[in-house]
Design a protein around this motif. Structure first.
Motif, PDB file in Angstrom:
ATOM      1  N   PRO A 237     -42.337  37.884 -59.461  1.00 29.94           N
ATOM      2  CA  PRO A 237     -42.033  39.178 -60.031  1.00 29.94           C
ATOM      3  C   PRO A 237     -41.821  40.257 -58.820  1.00 29.94           C
ATOM      4  CG  PRO A 237     -44.054  38.627 -60.284  1.00 29.94           C
ATOM      5  CD  PRO A 237     -43.712  37.432 -59.617  1.00 29.94           C
ATOM      6  N   VAL A 238     -41.093  41.051 -58.964  1.00 32.04           N
ATOM      7  CA  VAL A 238     -40.935  42.379 -58.076  1.00 32.04           C
ATOM      8  C   VAL A 238     -41.411  43.802 -58.729  1.00 32.04           C
ATOM      9  CG1 VAL A 238     -39.324  43.554 -56.445  1.00 32.04           C
ATOM     10  CG2 VAL A 238     -38.993  41.259 -57.219  1.00 32.04           C
ATOM     11  N   LEU A 239     -42.500  44.118 -58.193  1.00 26.66           N
ATOM     12  CA  LEU A 239     -42.983  45.290 -58.762  1.00 26.66           C
ATOM     13  C   LEU A 239     -43.123  46.502 -57.809  1.00 26.66           C
ATOM     14  CD1 LEU A 239     -44.334  43.151 -60.708  1.00 26.66           C
ATOM     15  CD2 LEU A 239     -46.437  44.136 -60.188  1.00 26.66           C
ATOM     16  N   VAL A 240     -43.055  47.746 -58.453  1.00 21.99           N
ATOM     17  CA  VAL A 240     -43.286  48.921 -57.441  1.00 21.99           C
ATOM     18  C   VAL A 240     -44.773  49.640 -57.430  1.00 21.99           C
ATOM     19  CG1 VAL A 240     -40.649  49.485 -57.700  1.00 21.99           C
ATOM     20  CG2 VAL A 240     -42.619  50.591 -59.266  1.00 21.99           C
ATOM     21  N   ALA A 241     -44.891  50.217 -56.451  1.00 24.82           N
ATOM     22  CA  ALA A 241     -46.333  50.750 -56.253  1.00 24.82           C
ATOM     23  C   ALA A 241     -46.311  51.742 -55.267  1.00 24.82           C
ATOM     24  CB  ALA A 241     -47.319  49.493 -56.134  1.00 24.82           C
ATOM     25  N   SER A 242     -47.401  52.542 -55.786  1.00 27.61           N
ATOM     26  CA  SER A 242     -47.620  53.534 -54.453  1.00 27.61           C
ATOM     27  C   SER A 242     -49.304  53.267 -54.204  1.00 27.61           C
ATOM     28  CB  SER A 242     -47.474  54.981 -54.807  1.00 27.61           C
ATOM     29  OG  SER A 242     -48.235  55.956 -53.835  1.00 27.61           O
ATOM     30  N   ALA A 243     -49.611  52.744 -52.997  1.00 24.62           N
ATOM     31  CA  ALA A 243     -51.080  52.524 -52.638  1.00 24.62           C
ATOM     32  C   ALA A 243     -51.654  53.867 -52.573  1.00 24.62           C
ATOM     33  CB  ALA A 243     -51.175  51.618 -51.633  1.00 24.62           C
ATOM     34  N   VAL A 244     -50.890  54.676 -51.742  1.00 26.62           N
ATOM     35  CA  VAL A 244     -51.691  55.911 -51.541  1.00 26.62           C
ATOM     36  C   VAL A 244     -52.060  56.710 -52.774  1.00 26.62           C
ATOM     37  CG1 VAL A 244     -49.778  57.513 -51.249  1.00 26.62           C
ATOM     38  CG2 VAL A 244     -51.604  57.863 -49.735  1.00 26.62           C
ATOM     39  N   GLU A 245     -51.221  56.611 -53.804  1.00 26.63           N
ATOM     40  CA  GLU A 245     -51.485  57.329 -54.934  1.00 26.63           C
ATOM     41  C   GLU A 245     -52.273  56.523 -56.028  1.00 26.63           C
ATOM     42  OE1 GLU A 245     -47.790  59.058 -56.563  1.00 26.63           O
ATOM     43  OE2 GLU A 245     -47.699  60.381 -54.699  1.00 26.63           O
ATOM     44  N   ASN A 246     -52.408  55.356 -55.601  1.00 28.40           N
ATOM     45  CA  ASN A 246     -53.056  54.317 -56.389  1.00 28.40           C
ATOM     46  C   ASN A 246     -52.312  54.163 -57.768  1.00 28.40           C
ATOM     47  OD1 ASN A 246     -54.903  52.305 -57.363  1.00 28.40           O
ATOM     48  ND2 ASN A 246     -56.581  53.990 -57.734  1.00 28.40           N
ATOM     49  N   ARG A 247     -51.161  53.992 -57.781  1.00 29.75           N
ATOM     50  CA  ARG A 247     -50.286  53.746 -59.031  1.00 29.75           C
ATOM     51  C   ARG A 247     -49.638  52.402 -58.726  1.00 29.75           C
ATOM     52  NH1 ARG A 247     -46.243  56.308 -59.704  1.00 29.75           N
ATOM     53  NH2 ARG A 247     -45.873  57.566 -57.854  1.00 29.75           N
ATOM     54  N   GLY A 248     -49.685  51.600 -59.844  1.00 27.13           N
ATOM     55  CA  GLY A 248     -48.994  50.231 -59.900  1.00 27.13           C
ATOM     56  C   GLY A 248     -50.051  49.073 -59.620  1.00 27.13           C
ATOM     57  N   LEU A 249     -51.047  49.364 -58.611  1.00 23.42           N
ATOM     58  CA  LEU A 249     -51.935  48.407 -58.222  1.00 23.42           C
ATOM     59  C   LEU A 249     -52.850  47.529 -59.508  1.00 23.42           C
ATOM     60  CD1 LEU A 249     -53.358  49.699 -55.127  1.00 23.42           C
ATOM     61  CD2 LEU A 249     -51.525  48.392 -55.453  1.00 23.42           C
TER      62      LEU A 249
END
Lengths: 330, 330
Positions: A237-249
């Motif tokens: 799968p291909v997901l998007v995330a923003s580690a710095v904003e803690n979204r998607g993890l």
């Protein structure tokens, strides 16, 4: 270095590690990374003693170009997992790592929260010179941290040489982090990594880059769906995330869980680990045999000369091998 | 088998082969495929003598599932090339090939025109049992046909085990043939083959399948353009063709020519061949070392037992290797 420490037996070390004693864990890892024969013997006995206590962790490999946000992602993901009750170890495979100058991976200053959390353990890459040496020590360290009770082991690497393949060979799941990209600069994936990736995560999907990240994810998703046979057990799968904003993890971890559940149920997880262990044995045997038999300087020099003759088309490979074998027999 | 043939010296065999004597070429290939030590010695001396006369061919690997039209494609492509003045040899790597029952590759009945043309030469896969043995003999046969003046060498394989990787390691260009597919049945490409493919050709692009073939080609083209980094030297093109109607094969050869011109100019073609030769030397050295040192039945048996212990998690890989090395030293 302090006063000479009381030397411990294998049993005492093993018991301490299983109890969660961090100082003893660190000492054991130092033994594993040492090249001294007496340290090595102790390390091997210790690993053998601890073997039954290993194997219970989720083994995750993570790669990505410098700047993609590996450290931030590992730090945030690690903290999320700890909040769920896990204990997280972070190891690194970096064949460019040196005793002085260290490594860009396993950098505690960039995983600042994990670095000080009692339920986390970070160990920089061993500075062992060859990829084979580094991967061996990392595999052994993985066994130690598992015996010490860490149930998530993350192995970080960068795209140098065959380091990604080496890490994929020791984990259950291999995650590739990518940048949102944009314009004409579609990054693409290094050849060889397409084959081993279990998931792609487009990081830094925040602010002005969010839409671009989603487009890039859709592009890669489509491409992988076309290329990977429908009959395959798992399409990455291909997901998007923003580690710095803690979204998607959370979604990332959920996919990893889905993969694990599926592969455990089908027996593939166990089969994969067994094959990895056997492959390790065979490649180590090859390496050590060759190293022992070609330890003689004259032989090493002749091998280099013959290699050049083969490269330049002056002799056939079989003829070169015949000569090397004759030299070794003497 | 006929009257005992006059035995020839290496020099006579070499001269005959360079002259284009087909009977002597066939005899030389039989020597290369023989397991008898005296044949092997002669074969190795012959290869060494002919080495300077090799390397001038276009080396093309072709794979694809059974039914995709490999034989028809090779037959038609081969005839087109002969019409342009080339001399075409066709070899095969099929690790499933057996002495009785033969192989599905290198089938002269399905490459009927090449099979009888004086400027073509077809040799079925050696039936050597292991992939290592088959690839070795094919590489050696390639040297022989090159010395005999064949300037295009096609190596055919099917997707069994690592046979595609083995063939990619001995050619300049690796071509993957695919079916037009359709409906929900997008085939996908076997993992590992994506990495080595230099071109994809959707065959059977004729009649009712023509539009589907073009769509499939567009899908794969798009997917590869996304996944392969823009900075890569070569992005594998995706073409459509109909071998049976001889349409599209000129464009296929043109792409192969473009690749060759580009790689020759940049030095990459030579670098690739040199790396292939050196890799062959090293993998053959590893194989033969291991085979010699573990020739003893007791050692082989113990290795199998230790392999199972490692697989089942009873001992660590390093410990198993330590024991095997000790056994070997005795």
């Amino acid at each position: 270095m302090g006063p000479k420490r009381k030397s411990l037996s294998v049993e005492e070390l093993a018991a301490g590690i299983r109890r969660g004693d961090r100082a003893l864990l660190a000492r054991a890892i130092t033994l594993v990374e040492s090249t001294r024969p007496d340290d090595q013997k102790l390390a091997q006995d210790l690993l053998q003693a601890l073997l039954p206590a290993t194997g219970n962790a989720w083994r995750i490999g993570i790669t990505g170009v410098p700047g993609v946000g590996k450290s931030t992602t590992i730090d945030q993901l690690g903290m999320n997992l700890i909040a769920q009750g896990h204990k997280v170890a972070v190891l690194a495979v970096d064949p460019t790592s040196r005793r002085t100058g260290g490594s860009i991976l396993g950098d505690k200053t960039r995983m600042a929260r994990l670095a000080v959390h009692p339920d986390a353990f970070i160990r920089p890459s061993p500075s062992s010179g060859t990829l084979g040496g580094v991967t061996r020590r990392t595999r052994e360290t993985m066994l130690l941290v598992e015996a010490a009770g860490f149930d998530v082991v993350i192995v970080e690497t960068v795209g140098v040489g065959q380091s990604e393949t080496a890490v994929a060979d020791m984990v259950d799941f291999f995650l590739v982090l990518m940048l949102p990209g944009g314009g004409d600069e579609l990054q693409g994936i290094k050849k060889g990594v397409i084959e081993i990736a279990d998931m792609i995560v487009i990081n830094k999907a925040d602010g002005d880059n969010l839409e671009q990240a989603k487009r890039t994810a859709a592009d890669y998703r489509g491409a992988l769906n076309i290329l990977i046979p429908r009959s395959a057990t798992w399409t990455p799968p291909v997901l998007v995330a923003s580690a710095v904003e803690n979204r998607g993890l959370d979604a990332v971890w959920e996919k990893i869980s889905e993969h694990r559940a599926k592969m455990s149920a089908s027996g593939e997880l166990q089969a994969r680990r067994q094959a990895q262990a056997v492959d390790w044995m065979h490649s180590m045997l090859q390496e050590r045999l060759l190293a022992e038999l070609t330890a003689h300087d004259d032989i090493r020099r002749r091998i280099k000369e013959l290699e050049e003759d083969v490269r330049q088309g002056r002799i056939t490979a079989p003829r070169a091998v015949d000569e090397i074998l004759q030299l070794i027999r003497k």
